[in-house]
Design a protein around this motif. Structure first.
Motif, PDB file in Angstrom:
ATOM      1  N   TYR A 473       0.565  -1.173  -0.092  1.00  0.00           N
ATOM      2  CA  TYR A 473      -0.058   0.170   0.076  1.00  0.00           C
ATOM      3  C   TYR A 473       1.113   1.211   0.116  1.00  0.00           C
ATOM      4  O   TYR A 473       0.774   2.199  -0.824  1.00  0.00           O
ATOM      5  N   GLN A 474       1.979   1.295   0.725  1.00  0.00           N
ATOM      6  CA  GLN A 474       2.629   2.419   0.735  1.00  0.00           C
ATOM      7  C   GLN A 474       3.545   2.582  -0.537  1.00  0.00           C
ATOM      8  O   GLN A 474       3.874   3.719  -0.833  1.00  0.00           O
ATOM      9  N   ASN A 477      -0.350   2.901  -3.187  1.00  0.00           N
ATOM     10  CA  ASN A 477      -1.333   3.750  -2.680  1.00  0.00           C
ATOM     11  C   ASN A 477      -2.887   2.962  -2.976  1.00  0.00           C
ATOM     12  O   ASN A 477      -3.834   3.723  -3.199  1.00  0.00           O
ATOM     13  N   LYS A 478      -2.533   1.663  -3.273  1.00  0.00           N
ATOM     14  CA  LYS A 478      -3.994   0.922  -3.636  1.00  0.00           C
ATOM     15  C   LYS A 478      -4.669   0.315  -2.340  1.00  0.00           C
ATOM     16  O   LYS A 478      -4.033  -0.148  -1.649  1.00  0.00           O
ATOM     17  N   THR A 479      -5.976   0.707  -2.153  1.00  0.00           N
ATOM     18  CA  THR A 479      -6.748   0.717  -0.972  1.00  0.00           C
ATOM     19  C   THR A 479      -6.860  -0.732  -0.741  1.00  0.00           C
ATOM     20  O   THR A 479      -7.134  -1.274   0.250  1.00  0.00           O
ATOM     21  N   TYR A 481      -4.855  -3.192  -0.740  1.00  0.00           N
ATOM     22  CA  TYR A 481      -3.800  -3.690  -0.024  1.00  0.00           C
ATOM     23  C   TYR A 481      -3.809  -3.427   1.545  1.00  0.00           C
ATOM     24  O   TYR A 481      -3.753  -4.121   2.378  1.00  0.00           O
ATOM     25  N   LEU A 482      -4.297  -2.126   1.462  1.00  0.00           N
ATOM     26  CA  LEU A 482      -4.509  -1.463   3.064  1.00  0.00           C
ATOM     27  C   LEU A 482      -5.608  -2.263   3.725  1.00  0.00           C
ATOM     28  O   LEU A 482      -5.719  -2.796   4.798  1.00  0.00           O
ATOM     29  N   GLU A 582      -0.546   4.659   9.256  1.00  0.00           N
ATOM     30  CA  GLU A 582      -0.825   5.252   7.819  1.00  0.00           C
ATOM     31  C   GLU A 582      -2.211   6.117   7.791  1.00  0.00           C
ATOM     32  O   GLU A 582      -2.759   6.530   6.724  1.00  0.00           O
TER      33      GLU A 582
END
Length: 583
Positions: A473-474, A477-479, A481-482, A582
């Protein structure tokens, strides 16, 4: 207890069918499996809760009896906040459960809540920005309670015992530098798990996981945070606690730089507290995997302690470089192991149950050492080694069996030294490829679990897969993954078949019967201990084998599923901290 011995032979076979899907061999002494067979309705949630910006998804299990929709209730006012239409019910293929989702992501108001369906309620949970502060403190304080060689007098829990294992330890087998039976000063360190052994491999990866956090987020770990003896000395309590482990590691280094593997007695010390375990304890042979891990964590420690204590930082760096020098004299993996070395301690080598290919080589350990030494010193020879051997490892979960993932992450994230762009791109690709595999598992699992191998320490593996998703994600910035990473924390904190958190003292339904010698001997409850979790191998024969996430029981007799270990805690602490950082 980190037992690594062959399970006793089956004395009987019993075929059990669970919803027509599960066939298994069952030992006649297996404890009650009511929790496995239980498919009664439940609403399972993350029992700590959710940050306001997080996805918030609970699971409604086996809800076919209900026609109305579940409601989100404010625990303080008892008022209905929202009525939620659950998702389509799906029959899980890995458990007896039919699962539907309850999504309340849009609720961001801080408070304490629970979900309700008729008379059925979930465990309470919170929404807020600071709700993980106390759980993190509880998890971190566990290391103080595991200290060896000193008296424990904890003002918060009341847990105490006199100094233990003050004669650690004697050399188990003669080598070039020491005679068998010769005493060396190896006092200190942490008891590794529910037993009283001390292991270089798990101590190294534990400290590294936590120093990795401190290096990224030092402001999250202040002085006076943990109420330990060193609190108030002007140094981060986390660094103080890590120093306790690091200084023991120094004592395990031989004069030529090689590092001994472990320290323990020859018998498992059942029924006694740490100070009552007065059997002779031995320091067992050196190995190149442990030596490389030692070099890596000492290099990390050197740069993290530089601004706190320059003299100590120099000492750590000297030890790291001495270990590396030894490794240069050993072109092949070397382990000094003798039959009988594991009669009272874990093996921590390739075995019947630790079958990973990484245990047949030490390239992963050396790569990690080279990366950390380059980051700390800037010396080109270390970078050359890392670059030249990078293609020999895949990005995988970080653990004692293969620590190379942290080499890649720290190399990527550091800003002390210059690194080739093509190497950065290669590492990023490795991480994203791994994250995509993990995310695919999450999406195929009805419980959204990333880990697909339910073996010894599966909860640690789940946490580590979540950490990789945070890293992805870091980078992107793909949500998705978060959210996948949050799913792993949700599983560990109660959104699972057992409606139980896998940590003592955290959540409404925490682990109650941890396998821990001290706790059992004195009938005490130690908070903040992450247990191993589901283990299909079930080496202790206290739970049914080969049932994936169902091969678990909250029993003090189940060392294969319900024992704590220092590296389990480190992974969960890292996952939580990375997630809250995050937001």
């Amino acid at each position: 207890m980190r037992f690594r011995f062959k399970a006793s032979l089956f004395v009987g076979l019993l075929t059990i069918i669970i919803v027509g899907l599960f066939n298994l061999n069952r030992h006649t002494k297996i404890l009650s499996q009511e929790a496995i067979a239980n498919n009664s309705p439940k609403i399972v949630v993350n029992q700590v809760g959710y940050l306001p910006q997080w996805q918030k998804i609970a699971f409604f299990l086996n809800n076919q009896k209900f026609t109305s929709h579940p409601q989100l209730i404010d625990r303080n006012t008892r008022k209905v906040v929202k009525t939620i239409k659950p998702g389509k019910e799906i029959q899980d293929t890995a458990t007896p459960d039919a699962i539907s989702t309850i999504d309340f992501t849009d609720i961001t108001q801080p408070g304490t809540y629970y979900l309700k369906q008729g008379k059925l309620t979930s465990a309470p949970f919170a929404i807020g920005t600071d709700i993980y502060q106390q759980p993190l403190i509880t998890l971190l304080r566990s290391y103080y309670l595991q200290r060896c060689g000193v008296a424990i007098e904890d003002p918060l829990t009341g847990i105490s015992h006199p100094p233990c294992h003050v004669k650690d330890g004697a050399i188990a087998h003669q080598d070039k530098y020491h005679a068998a039976g010769e005493d060396i000063a190896a006092l200190g360190g942490w008891h590794d798990a529910g037993d009283y052994g001390k292991y270089v491999t798990t101590t190294a990866v534990t400290i590294a996981r936590l120093l990795n956090l401190y290096e990224q987020h030092p402001n999250l770990f202040p002085d006076n945070q943990l109420t330990i003896p060193e609190s108030g000395n002007g140094v981060s309590d986390l660094l103080d606690e890590m120093q306790f482990g690091l200084d023991w590691l120094l004592k395990m280094q031989r004069e030529d730089g090689a590092v001994y593997r472990k320290l323990s007695g020859k018998k498992w010390p059942f029924g006694v507290s740490p100070d009552e375990d007065i059997q002779p304890r031995y320091v067992y042979g050196i190995s190149t995997p442990e030596t490389a891990k030692f070099a890596a964590v000492m290099a990390m420690a050197s740069r993290n302690f530089q601004s706190v204590d320059a003299e100590l930082a120099a000492k750590y760096l000297f030890a790291a470089e001495l270990a590396w020098q030894y490794l240069q004299t050993q072109p092949e993996m070397k382990v000094d192991w003798v039959e009988g070395d594991d009669s009272g301690s874990g093996k921590y080598l390739a075995s019947e149950y630790d079958r990973e290919e990484s245990l047949t080589t030490d390239i992963d350990d050396r790569l990690w050492a080279a990366a950390e030494l380059y980051i700390t010193t800037g010396r080109s020879s270390f970078n050359d080694y890392f670059v030249n051997h990078l293609d020999e490892v895949d990005y995988t979960l970080f653990e004692w069996k293969d620590p190379s993932a942290l080499a890649l992450i720290n190399y990527l994230k550091q800003n002390r030294q210059t690194v080739p762009t093509e190497i950065v791109n290669k590492i990023e690709t490795k991480i994203k490829q791994r994250a995509d595999v993990i995310l695919n598992r999450v999406q195929k699992s009805n419980y959204n679990i990333a880990n697909h191998r339910f073996i010894w320490g599966s909860n640690k593996m789940t946490a580590e897969e979540g950490i990789t998703l945070v890293y992805a994600y870091q980078l992107t910035n793909k949500t998705d993954y978060l959210n996948g990473a949050i799913d792993q924390l949700d599983y560990l904190l109660g959104r699972n078949h057992f409606n139980q958190t896998f940590i003592t003292g955290i959540g409404t339904n925490p682990v109650k019967h941890v396998n821990h010698l001290f706790a059992r001997a004195k009938n005490i409850y130690i908070p903040g201990l992450v247990v191993g979790g589901a283990n299909s191998d079930a080496q202790d024969n206290k739970v049914a084998k080969n049932l994936g996430q169902l091969s678990y029981i909250d029993s003090e007799e189940s060392y294969a599923t319900n024992e704590y270990a220092i590296d389990y805690n480190a992974s969960v602490i890292n996952l939580i901290t990375n997630l809250i950082a995050e937001q």
